[in-house]
Design an enzyme around this catalytic site. Structure first.
Site, PDB file in Angstrom:
ATOM      1  N   TYR A  99     -38.263 -19.690  10.112  1.00 31.50           N
ATOM      2  CA  TYR A  99     -39.156 -19.004  11.052  1.00 31.50           C
ATOM      3  C   TYR A  99     -40.637 -19.260  10.758  1.00 31.50           C
ATOM      4  O   TYR A  99     -41.411 -19.621  11.647  1.00 31.50           O
ATOM      5  CB  TYR A  99     -38.818 -17.506  11.092  1.00 31.50           C
ATOM      6  CG  TYR A  99     -37.501 -17.272  11.821  1.00 31.50           C
ATOM      7  CD1 TYR A  99     -37.470 -16.731  13.097  1.00 31.50           C
ATOM      8  CD2 TYR A  99     -36.285 -17.650  11.255  1.00 31.50           C
ATOM      9  CE1 TYR A  99     -36.271 -16.556  13.778  1.00 31.50           C
ATOM     10  CE2 TYR A  99     -35.093 -17.483  11.922  1.00 31.50           C
ATOM     11  CZ  TYR A  99     -35.088 -16.935  13.182  1.00 31.50           C
ATOM     12  OH  TYR A  99     -33.911 -16.785  13.860  1.00 31.50           O
ATOM     13  N   ASN A 147     -29.655 -10.549  17.950  1.00 30.35           N
ATOM     14  CA  ASN A 147     -29.132 -11.045  19.221  1.00 30.35           C
ATOM     15  C   ASN A 147     -28.323  -9.951  19.913  1.00 30.35           C
ATOM     16  O   ASN A 147     -28.042  -8.917  19.315  1.00 30.35           O
ATOM     17  CB  ASN A 147     -28.216 -12.251  18.982  1.00 30.35           C
ATOM     18  CG  ASN A 147     -28.976 -13.561  18.801  1.00 30.35           C
ATOM     19  OD1 ASN A 147     -30.156 -13.658  19.130  1.00 30.35           O
ATOM     20  ND2 ASN A 147     -28.299 -14.558  18.278  1.00 30.35           N
ATOM     21  N   HIS A 168     -40.051 -13.040  11.995  1.00 29.72           N
ATOM     22  CA  HIS A 168     -39.575 -13.751  10.805  1.00 29.72           C
ATOM     23  C   HIS A 168     -38.660 -12.821  10.014  1.00 29.72           C
ATOM     24  O   HIS A 168     -39.054 -11.717   9.640  1.00 29.72           O
ATOM     25  CB  HIS A 168     -40.785 -14.173   9.965  1.00 29.72           C
ATOM     26  CG  HIS A 168     -40.447 -14.816   8.665  1.00 29.72           C
ATOM     27  ND1 HIS A 168     -39.232 -15.433   8.429  1.00 29.72           N
ATOM     28  CD2 HIS A 168     -41.156 -14.950   7.515  1.00 29.72           C
ATOM     29  CE1 HIS A 168     -39.220 -15.897   7.194  1.00 29.72           C
ATOM     30  NE2 HIS A 168     -40.363 -15.620   6.623  1.00 29.72           N
ATOM     31  N   HIS A 206     -34.921 -20.025  21.994  1.00 28.12           N
ATOM     32  CA  HIS A 206     -35.445 -18.735  22.483  1.00 28.12           C
ATOM     33  C   HIS A 206     -36.801 -18.908  23.176  1.00 28.12           C
ATOM     34  O   HIS A 206     -37.679 -18.060  23.070  1.00 28.12           O
ATOM     35  CB  HIS A 206     -35.584 -17.717  21.350  1.00 28.12           C
ATOM     36  CG  HIS A 206     -34.287 -17.324  20.715  1.00 28.12           C
ATOM     37  ND1 HIS A 206     -33.581 -16.203  21.073  1.00 28.12           N
ATOM     38  CD2 HIS A 206     -33.548 -17.914  19.738  1.00 28.12           C
ATOM     39  CE1 HIS A 206     -32.474 -16.113  20.345  1.00 28.12           C
ATOM     40  NE2 HIS A 206     -32.433 -17.141  19.529  1.00 28.12           N
TER      41      HIS A 206
END
Ligand code: HDE
Length: 698
Positions: A362, A148, A339, A75
């Site tokens: 994360y 997503n 996160h 990403h």
């Protein structure tokens, strides 16, 4: 929607304290010393060596040398915006999260959209999943919904994530290809890991080519858990649905845009917000009572499965509006840190093994990416809820923590900060019991049924695009056994799909289905059923030359703009063209600086001389032909129809003079109210995917 300026926004107020403007300011060093010259180094004589003593030079160069930070491991490429979340329907029956129960609250948010595989500088319009990560700055702390634009994932267990990402990223020997899944290692991974099949159907579909971040769904993917005041848990899937509907680009178009405007989606988001055409999404939840956990034919903990909307409807409860661009890309969009573990009371996790691994990843990745443990203090990450704890020191500590005690329990600070009490987070008390094993649950074993469900739900044109995508991607794989392996899996999804793909890539088509198609479908999965609201934010090109019929141009242009579209007048050169009636028409852009792929539709007004000139201009002819091939609305009035004929779009005239037109090709003669109305409707339909375009070269 209320004007954002009218609302008290605690996040923006907090950011105001950190905003730095150059207006009226003097240039200084980092120490606040005013600088008299920043263009010449301090040297011994005009042509002499630079002096070590030049602290300004050293500071300037040193800072520059250290400007880069590692890009996100996935990403890396993204674009962000601030906005607001409002709740319409309280979920108090299911959760104690204040922002999901108090309908009077407006919660500030920051959203970052992203592609997954490409580097930070890669093109926006590649075939890829899009990240849709939202940070809610709630009064109870930050809640991050890191989702997503596809509702499932490639793998079931997070331990496979490094393998998957290594496979999809550019290959190790030569770092080729950039931001593309069309290569051997990804498909080798796929053929050996059939749990990927459902997600690969999504990735090969048009969902991987969004027209705009404002026309893209979002999904939390995992099953999460809401917990109410009584401590009762309810399974939940989170959804974002764009108000503009879900729409995609054409594959050929995406590849061309990647060169013509690699910032296409990022620019679209920025421009929409700057022009006040704020992207809006409906927030919805699918709720499943705990006692229904095993009523589905799949495991709710398996992130390669959806809960079909027909089985559990998506309940719309809130609205997200993105209404403010960041001030500084690096400070905000690059430094934002999402996160999954950032939760608020009333929202909890499940035992989804993909989710569990993410809970580790994360924070871990952000420690290296942002250089230490104090990144939550960065302006974009800092909660609006007060932060008090005993975390101390570390690189770039910004807070001046007062007091003697940096430990709990203490008596020296009166026991503060205090632990527990109303509003503190309590973990959901789930009973767990089991042997320590490394084994995938049997309930995760079905890798094909939902891939088949997806395929069955597609319109014919969507199926055609999926077949084309598989052929493209597998056609780029050098190893035949990889192509064959994927076709063998596709034969478990649908026989017809496997045969059609096989034929395009030189693989022997399977003779019989490996698994019979179950025949079930879920209409909500098809973009063919996506609601179409309006032409809001659609870009329409109007092609002109000297002699254009300016009355028609104005009438049609005004109708489009009134309906919400953005019109741009294009001519061979910038400046003005002479209208047929003697007036002047302002040109917005010279044709060589743009391309049809940057617009949603094209309109050619009449005017004999104008159209004669356009018909001799290869750029103009190609413009309409290419727009046609990408199934966009194409409109022409009077002589303008001649340009469509020149491009081979409406070339066929019958003896009776009728023009053969096609879906989304709108032609008309003379002034009428009917023509603009039909053109607006054709643009609002997004694309005319059923169009027969094979005869037009572009
Ligand atoms: Fe991520 N993912 N992910 N992911 N992910 C990251 O975190 C990871 C997964 C998603 O705009 C990283 O700060 C693992 C699913 C988004 O900043 C990293 C697994 C979903 C973003 C990471 C997954 C996502 C990330 C890289 C499998 C959809 C961008 C940089 C267990 C529900 C957020 C970073 C942004 C980013 C790990 C799978 C969404 C490495 C281990 C499933 C939108 O921590």
């Amino acid at each position: 929607m209320a004007d954002p300026a009218d609302r008290a926004d605690p996040k923006q107020e907090q950011l105001d304290l950190r905003r730095v403007s150059p207006e009226g300011a003097a240039l200084t060093t980092d120490q606040g010393l005013r600088v008299d010259d920043t263009d010449n180094s301090l040297s011994a004589g005009e042509r002499g060596p630079t002096l070590m003593e030049d602290f300004h030079l050293r500071e300037k160069i040193t800072h520059f040398d250290h400007e880069r930070i590692p890009e996100r491991v996935v990403h890396a490429r993204g674009a962000g915006a601030y906005g607001h979340f409002t709740l319409h329907e309280s979920l108090a029956e299911y959760t104690t999260a204040e922002f999901l129960t108090d309908t009077s609250l407006t919660t500030p948010v920051f959203v970052r959209f992203s592609t997954v595989a490409g580097s930070r500088g890669s093109a926006d319009t590649v075939r890829d999943v899009r990240g849709f990560a939202t940070k809610f700055y709630t009064r109870q702390g930050n809640f991050d919904l890191v989702g997503n634009n596809m509702p499932v994932f490639f793998i079931q267990d997070g331990i496979k994530f490094p393998d998957f990402v290594h496979a999809v990223k550019p290959e190790p020997p030569n770092e080729i290809p950039q931001a593309s899944s069309a290569h051997d290692t990804l498909w080798d991974f796929v053929q050996l890991q059939p749990e990927t099949m459902h997600m690969m159907m999504w990735l090969m579909s048009d969902r991987a080519l969004p027209r705009s971040f404002a026309m893209m769904q979002g999904f939390g993917v995992h099953t999460f858990r809401l917990v109410n005041a009584r401590g009762t848990g309810t399974f939940v899937k989170f959804h974002w649905k764009p108000k503009l509907g879900t729409h995609s680009l054409a594959w050929d178009e995406t590849q061309k845009i990647a060169g013509k405007d690699p910032d296409f989606n990022r620019r679209d988001l920025w421009d929409r917000i700057e022009s006040g055409d704020f992207p809006e999404y409906e927030f919805g939840v699918q709720l499943v009572p705990e006692e229904d956990e095993h009523r589905f034919g799949f495991d709710l903990l398996d992130a390669t499965k959806i809960i079909p909307e027909e089985a559990v409807p998506v309940r719309p409860v809130g609205t997200l509006v993105l209404d403010r661009n960041p001030d500084n890309f690096f400070a905000e969009t690059e430094q934002v840190a999402f996160h999954l573990g950032n939760v608020v009371p009333g929202i909890d996790f499940t035992n989804d093994p993909l989710l569990q691994a993410r809970l580790f990843s994360y924070l871990d990745t952000q420690l290296i990416r942002l250089g230490g443990p104090n990144f939550p203090q960065l302006p974009v990450n800092r909660p609006v809820a007060p932060v008090r704890n005993h975390h101390r020191d570390g690189y770039h500590q910004m807070d001046l923590n007062q007091g003697q005690a940096s430990y709990h329990k203490n008596s020296l600070s009166g026991g503060c900060p205090a632990v527990g009490g109303a509003g503190s987070y309590g973990h959901y008390q789930e009973r767990v019991d089991g042997d320590k094993i490394r084994k995938r649950s049997e309930s995760f074993a079905d890798h094909y049924s939902q891939a088949t469900l997806f395929w069955n739900s597609m319109a014919d044109w969507e199926k055609e695009h999926i077949v084309g995508a598989f052929r493209f991607e597998l056609g780029k794989c050098e190893h035949r056994h990889i192509r064959e392996g994927v076709v063998a899996h596709l034969n478990n999804v649908d026989h017809d799909l496997a045969v059609r793909v096989a034929k395009g890539i030189g693989v022997a088509p399977p003779e019989a289905p490996a698994t019979p198609n179950h025949g079930l479908s879920s209409p909500a999965l098809s973009q063919a059923h996506s609601p179409v609201e309006s032409v809001r934010g659609r870009k329409v090109a109007i092609l002109v030359a000297d002699g254009v019929d300016s009355a028609a141009l104005t009438a049609v242009g005004d109708a489009l703009v009134e309906a919400g579209a953005v019109c741009e007048v294009l001519a061979a050169e910038d400046g003005f063209v002479q209208a047929a009636n003697g007036g002047q028409v302002k040109v917005d852009r010279a044709m060589p600086t743009v391309a049809s792929v940057l617009y949603d539709a094209v309109f050619v007004p009449g005017g004999e001389e104008s159209v004669r000139t356009l018909a001799r201009n290869g750029d103009a002819v190609h413009f309409v032909a290419e727009a046609f091939v990408h199934c966009k609305a194409v409109g022409a009035l009077d002589a303008g129809i001649g340009l469509l004929e020149r491009a081979g779009i409406t070339g066929v005239r019958f003896a009776d003079g009728d023009i053969v037109s096609d879906a989304g090709v709108v032609t008309g003669e003379g002034p009428s109210a009917e023509f603009p109305r039909r053109l607006v409707a054709a643009v609002a339909a997004h694309r005319h995917w059923t169009r027969d375009k094979a005869h037009v070269p572009a």
